[in-house]
Design an enzyme around this catalytic site. Structure first.
Site, PDB file in Angstrom:
ATOM      1  N   LYS A  81       9.499  -6.374   5.398  1.00 50.79           N
ATOM      2  CA  LYS A  81       8.605  -6.331   4.237  1.00 50.79           C
ATOM      3  C   LYS A  81       9.373  -5.908   2.985  1.00 50.79           C
ATOM      4  O   LYS A  81       9.201  -6.484   1.914  1.00 50.79           O
ATOM      5  CB  LYS A  81       7.449  -5.359   4.499  1.00 50.79           C
ATOM      6  CG  LYS A  81       6.442  -5.898   5.501  1.00 50.79           C
ATOM      7  CD  LYS A  81       5.485  -4.841   6.035  1.00 50.79           C
ATOM      8  CE  LYS A  81       4.617  -5.437   7.135  1.00 50.79           C
ATOM      9  NZ  LYS A  81       3.813  -4.439   7.855  1.00 50.79           N
TER      10      LYS A  81
ATOM     11  N   GLN B 252       1.798   1.400   7.996  1.00 52.20           N
ATOM     12  CA  GLN B 252       2.197   0.603   9.159  1.00 52.20           C
ATOM     13  C   GLN B 252       1.485   1.108  10.417  1.00 52.20           C
ATOM     14  O   GLN B 252       1.480   2.299  10.709  1.00 52.20           O
ATOM     15  CB  GLN B 252       3.728   0.664   9.328  1.00 52.20           C
ATOM     16  CG  GLN B 252       4.272  -0.218  10.430  1.00 52.20           C
ATOM     17  CD  GLN B 252       4.094  -1.705  10.168  1.00 52.20           C
ATOM     18  OE1 GLN B 252       4.086  -2.156   9.034  1.00 52.20           O
ATOM     19  NE2 GLN B 252       3.931  -2.481  11.222  1.00 52.20           N
TER      20      GLN B 252
ATOM     21  N   ASP C 221      -3.462  -4.920   2.944  1.00 53.84           N
ATOM     22  CA  ASP C 221      -3.571  -5.342   4.348  1.00 53.84           C
ATOM     23  C   ASP C 221      -4.908  -6.052   4.608  1.00 53.84           C
ATOM     24  O   ASP C 221      -5.048  -6.779   5.595  1.00 53.84           O
ATOM     25  CB  ASP C 221      -3.515  -4.111   5.269  1.00 53.84           C
ATOM     26  CG  ASP C 221      -2.210  -3.983   6.028  1.00 53.84           C
ATOM     27  OD1 ASP C 221      -1.565  -5.007   6.277  1.00 53.84           O
ATOM     28  OD2 ASP C 221      -1.862  -2.844   6.372  1.00 53.84           O
TER      29      ASP C 221
HETATM   30  N1  GUN Z   1       1.288  -3.547  12.541  1.00 48.95           N
HETATM   31  C1  GUN Z   1       1.371  -4.799  13.056  1.00 48.95           C
HETATM   32  N2  GUN Z   1       0.890  -5.696  12.163  1.00 48.95           N
HETATM   33  C2  GUN Z   1       0.497  -4.994  11.078  1.00 48.95           C
HETATM   34  C3  GUN Z   1      -0.063  -5.363   9.821  1.00 48.95           C
HETATM   35  O1  GUN Z   1      -0.332  -6.535   9.531  1.00 48.95           O
HETATM   36  N3  GUN Z   1      -0.300  -4.337   8.952  1.00 48.95           N
HETATM   37  C4  GUN Z   1      -0.044  -3.051   9.257  1.00 48.95           C
HETATM   38  N4  GUN Z   1      -0.325  -2.132   8.350  1.00 48.95           N
HETATM   39  N5  GUN Z   1       0.483  -2.671  10.417  1.00 48.95           N
HETATM   40  C5  GUN Z   1       0.761  -3.648  11.317  1.00 48.95           C
END
Ligand code: GUN
Length: 277
Positions: free
Chosen positions: A52, A96, A119
């Site tokens: 990211k 996350q 998100d």
């Molecule tokens: N963990 C796995 N996929 C995601 C996601 O799309 N967003 C977040 N915040 N955590 C994750």
């Protein structure tokens, strides 16, 4: 033999457009910024978070990674989120997942200001998606929808079968395709005859985290198969679909890696730019 959908390439060309949008915002003295919070040392999470950050930097977006120890308390995390909610330089906040056991995931998601919820997990975002109002859409489901549209696959009136019912992928992806007038069926671990369901799919979306769950006999000839699984088997990344056999039956299929994954991050960047606007 199926066309292998190149998610990396679709993501790359979308990110070029986002890079231009970031440049335009900078001309207006707006510097889009994403803040990611990572708690603990989970290797998969660390790898996602690195991806990211790298993607944000590539399009000229600011990204800030806040790493906290696994022992961080729920209250410490909630205070940090409150601070970021009122920090005008931060446009998007991403915590996350998964979080350590002692932290209530729902409480944390609810604490993020809806206007910074890149998100798309906050109940306000989920509710707006449900009624088809403009909002931050969850990144993996929106990435899948974008990928399918990019491949010119018709959606209205087609039968979409979703295997998996997670809050992050399964449930919302069905809703997005329903909003596009598909007929949607959800399958999950209690579904009585999974193969009988998946064989009806024009578009089959699989997001459960079980390697090789979907085999060729479970796929209708010429179906479009979207594999959202990310599993590590003998040190190698594989999806939920038995790629080698299913590609003989399907008309299109996403690989793992290089299918849905790059689209997820792209939609996160898209949401952060929308937040900055
Ligand atoms: N963990 C796995 N996929 C995601 C996601 O799309 N967003 C977040 N915040 N955590 C994750």
């Amino acid at each position: 033999m199926a066309v292998v959908i190149d998610g990396k390439q679709v993501a790359q060309s979308y990110r070029l457009k986002l890079k231009e949008e970031v440049a335009r915002l900078k001309e207006q003295r707006i510097q889009p910024k994403l803040t990611v919070i990572l708690i603990g040392e989970d290797p998969a999470s660390q790898s996602y978070v690195r991806g990211k950050e790298k993607a944000a930097q590539e399009i000229g977006m600011d990204s800030d990674l806040i790493r906290l120890p696994a022992e961080t308390t729920e209250s410490e995390l909630l205070h940090l989120i409150e601070r970021l909610n009122v920090d005008a330089s931060v446009h998007g906040i991403l915590v996350q997942l998964p979080l350590p056991q002692h932290i209530d995931e729902s409480k944390v998601i609810f604490a993020i200001a809806p206007e910074k919820d890149v998100d798309g997990f906050h109940p306000v975002s989920v509710g707006k998606m449900m009624i088809g109002e403009p909002t931050f859409l969850p990144c993996t489901p929106n990435g899948i929808l974008h990928l399918v549209k990019e491949m010119n696959v018709p959606i209205a009136g087609r039968h979409v079968v979703v295997v998996g019912r997670s809050q992050i992928v399964g449930k919302p992806v069905g809703m997005l395709f329903l909003n596009e007038s598909a007929t949607v069926t959800y399958c999950h671990s209690k579904t009585a005859d999974l193969a009988a369901m998946t064989r009806q799919a024009d578009i089959l979306i699989v997001a459960v985290g079980v390697p090789k769950l979907i085999t060729a006999d479970m796929v209708k000839p010429d179906a479009v198969v979207i594999d959202v699984g990310v599993n590590r088997v003998d040190g190698k990344l594989v999806g939920d679909v038995e790629f080698e056999t299913v590609q003989e039956v399907a008309s299109m299929i996403t690989p793992v890696p290089g299918g849905v994954g790059p689209m997820t991050i792209t939609m996160l960047l898209h949401n952060t730019i929308e937040a900055a606007k």
